[in-house]
Design a protein around this motif. Structure first.
Motif, mmCIF file in Angstrom:
data_model
loop_
_atom_site.group_PDB
_atom_site.id
_atom_site.type_symbol
_atom_site.label_atom_id
_atom_site.label_comp_id
_atom_site.label_asym_id
_atom_site.label_seq_id
_atom_site.Cartn_x
_atom_site.Cartn_y
_atom_site.Cartn_z
ATOM 1 N N ALA A 118 34.591 10.945 22.980
ATOM 2 C CA ALA A 118 33.965 12.169 23.504
ATOM 3 C C ALA A 118 33.009 12.758 22.468
ATOM 4 C CB ALA A 118 35.044 13.181 23.882
ATOM 5 N N VAL A 119 33.463 12.804 21.222
ATOM 6 C CA VAL A 119 32.635 13.350 20.140
ATOM 7 C C VAL A 119 31.402 12.466 19.926
ATOM 8 C CG1 VAL A 119 32.613 13.738 17.633
ATOM 9 C CG2 VAL A 119 34.531 14.582 19.018
ATOM 10 N N ASP A 120 31.615 11.146 19.973
ATOM 11 C CA ASP A 120 30.480 10.224 19.819
ATOM 12 C C ASP A 120 29.445 10.430 20.928
ATOM 13 O OD1 ASP A 120 31.657 9.125 17.601
ATOM 14 O OD2 ASP A 120 32.269 7.256 18.564
ATOM 15 N N PHE A 121 29.909 10.609 22.169
ATOM 16 C CA PHE A 121 28.969 10.849 23.276
ATOM 17 C C PHE A 121 28.149 12.111 22.981
ATOM 18 C CE2 PHE A 121 31.624 8.404 26.581
ATOM 19 C CZ PHE A 121 30.660 7.428 26.753
ATOM 20 N N LEU A 122 28.827 13.186 22.584
ATOM 21 C CA LEU A 122 28.116 14.444 22.312
ATOM 22 C C LEU A 122 27.045 14.236 21.248
ATOM 23 C CD1 LEU A 122 31.133 16.921 22.447
ATOM 24 C CD2 LEU A 122 29.055 17.118 23.839
ATOM 25 N N ARG A 123 27.411 13.572 20.166
ATOM 26 C CA ARG A 123 26.454 13.419 19.065
ATOM 27 C C ARG A 123 25.335 12.433 19.419
ATOM 28 N NH1 ARG A 123 28.724 16.514 15.354
ATOM 29 N NH2 ARG A 123 30.934 16.298 14.812
ATOM 30 N N TYR A 124 25.704 11.369 20.169
ATOM 31 C CA TYR A 124 24.694 10.355 20.527
ATOM 32 C C TYR A 124 23.650 10.954 21.479
ATOM 33 C CZ TYR A 124 22.844 5.814 22.052
ATOM 34 O OH TYR A 124 22.025 4.745 22.331
#
Ligand code: UN1
Length: 486
Positions: A118-124
């Motif tokens: 989830a965090v990776d999606f937000l940052r990506y």
């Protein structure tokens, strides 16, 4: 350091485990009609009430749609706010883990991976806010099996493109979605740009037929995607995109040159992690006849070592399936196979909660499987060395094309099989789950989805309009004709 942060988060999570009750309700930009409320259950401990959800109804959707306004912040501001949301998700790791365990039955391994995703999606997607214009209102309908990661991934992509988002989490998992939306609001996403509508099918139907909706992201079954597609065609503008990620009948081929230990580990992870409740999960294993007996002996041994139980225990390998209906469907499938003498191996399961034991079922081939069984059930077929192209043809003939696995030590075979198989994600000599945002984008072909791949470079672009600006005429400094794609 990461381990320490994780340990601390687990400890915080424990505080939420025993007694905390969460509340979810529609989060709308205006006061909107609401439906009845219901308790949210824990699939592993049936006596545990995780919280209460007040449902949205079709009237809530209508009010939210009229209040929705595309996100006015600049691309640079959107980047900052989505990254801030990622920080908030991480800061609340303990609560996230507790919710994932109690509401979704996730093991610690799965919960950690899900928060990370989830965090990776937000940052990506935060890094991809430039280019194109918002489509307007984007509807996002997400599943219970990744109630944080997929929910957040859809919403973050739609927001990165500047849309207003109406998000409907799955009925089984409204609580964690509610917290995610609260963190996004706290990070600075305005309420007019992000509203959440926990609800059942009627809410999804109201979203799909609302003519102000400019595009739709959906993850769930192929059948539902087809219904959405038809309804959109009737009510929405012809250009409104449907970004669908749907089911699979995922196969793995293990030939006689495969390393047995490596193959068995990949099979166990692909078929049974997350209790098989991933669209990427391995459903049909093809083993070359010559090694089948030995490999199945190792596989059943490895299955016996899996600990099925309450995901709250750190040692748990397999949590429950999501609800009573899911369990009944899977158990009926196993019983049918048992009545035909096709169950190779199954185990007793804890009697509390919606648990299903990992199970192996014999099939003649993938063509004997008519639908995706969304649980810890692996189907096994054997093939002769000369039949590999037949096996590939049978896998392609299912029409699905999500993940595929190959275990071999023949280089030419890797080349040949990976070219011949139709699947969005092909995995060689490893497991076939656990795509990684950025480095391993995820998505399918044919009956498995529309693309573009989530966590890939093309994804956010599908959430926006791409206009061509043509300037002509002889007017001061602007005299040079220019074509700008944006
Ligand atoms: C889904 O289960 O709906 O690669 C898709 C994986 C995950 C699958 C998510 N990204 O295992």
């Amino acid at each position: 350091l990461r381990d320490r942060a994780q340990r601390e988060a687990v400890e915080t999570g424990r505080g939420f485990f025993a007694t905390h009750e969460w509340q979810a309700a529609p989060l709308t930009a205006v006061e909107a009609p609401q439906g009845p409320s219901d308790p949210v259950a824990n699939p592993a401990r049936l006596s545990d009430t995780v919280g209460q959800v007040r449902w949205a109804v079709p009237e809530t959707v209508a009010a939210a749609a009229s209040a929705a306004r595309p996100w006015q912040a600049s691309a640079a501001e959107r980047t900052v706010i989505l990254n801030r949301a990622a920080d908030l998700f991480e800061a609340n790791a303990g609560e996230v883990f507790a919710l994932l365990h109690r509401e979704a039955g996730k093991t610690m391994l799965d919960a950690v991976a899900e928060l990370r995703e989830a965090v990776d999606f937000l940052r990506y997607y935060a890094a991809r806010t430039e280019g194109g214009a918002a489509l307007g209102i984007f509807a996002c309908i997400s599943p219970w099996n990744f109630p944080l990661a997929i929910f957040t991934g859809q919403v973050a992509a739609a927001l990165a493109a500047g849309n207003a988002v109406l998000a409907k989490p799955a009925e089984q998992t409204p609580l964690i979605a509610h917290r995610a939306v609260e963190w996004l609001h706290e990070a600075g996403v305005p309420r007019t740009a992000l509203q959440s509508l926990p609800g059942a099918g009627e809410v999804g139907a109201a979203l799909t037929s609302n003519p102000t909706v400019g595009g739709m992201a959906f993850t769930g079954s192929t059948e539902t995607a087809q219904i959405i597609h038809r309804t959109m065609a009737k009510h929405l503008a012809p250009g409104a995109p449907l970004i669908a990620e749907t089911g699979g009948l995922n196969a793995m081929i293990v030939d006689s040159t495969a390393l047995p230990e490596q193959a068995v580990q990949a099979i166990v992870e692909s078929a049974f992690q997350s209790a098989g409740q991933r669209c990427s999960a391995l459903r049909c294993l093809y083993v070359q006849e010559d090694i089948a007996e030995d490999l199945l002996k190792m596989l059943t041994g490895a299955m016996e070592a899996l600990l099925v139980g309450d995901p709250w225990e750190l040692s748990c390998d397999l949590g429950p399936v999501i609800d009573a209906e899911a369990k009944a469907g899977i158990v009926a499938h196993i019983e049918q196979a048992a009545s035909e003498g096709r169950v190779i191996k199954t185990f007793p399961t804890p009697d509390r909660g919606h648990f299903v034991a990992p199970t192996l079922i014999r099939v003649s081939g993938i063509d004997q499987m008519t639908r995706e069984i969304f649980g810890p059930v692996l189907h096994v077929a054997t093939f002769k060395a000369t039949q590999i192209d037949k096996v590939i043809a049978a896998i392609n003939a299912t029409g699905y094309g999500l993940t595929f696995g190959l275990q071999t030590r023949i280089d030419d075979r890797v080349q040949h099989v990976s070219e011949a198989i139709h699947a969005g994600n092909i995995y060689v000599n490893r497991n076939q789950i656990g795509a990684i945002v950025g480095s391993q984008p995820f998505g399918g072909e044919g009956l498995s989805g529309t693309g573009p791949k989530a966590g890939g470079p093309l994804y956010v672009d599908r959430f926006r309009r791409h206009e061509t600006l043509l300037m002509g005429g002889a007017w001061g400094a602007q005299a040079d004709p220019a074509t700008v794609q944006r």
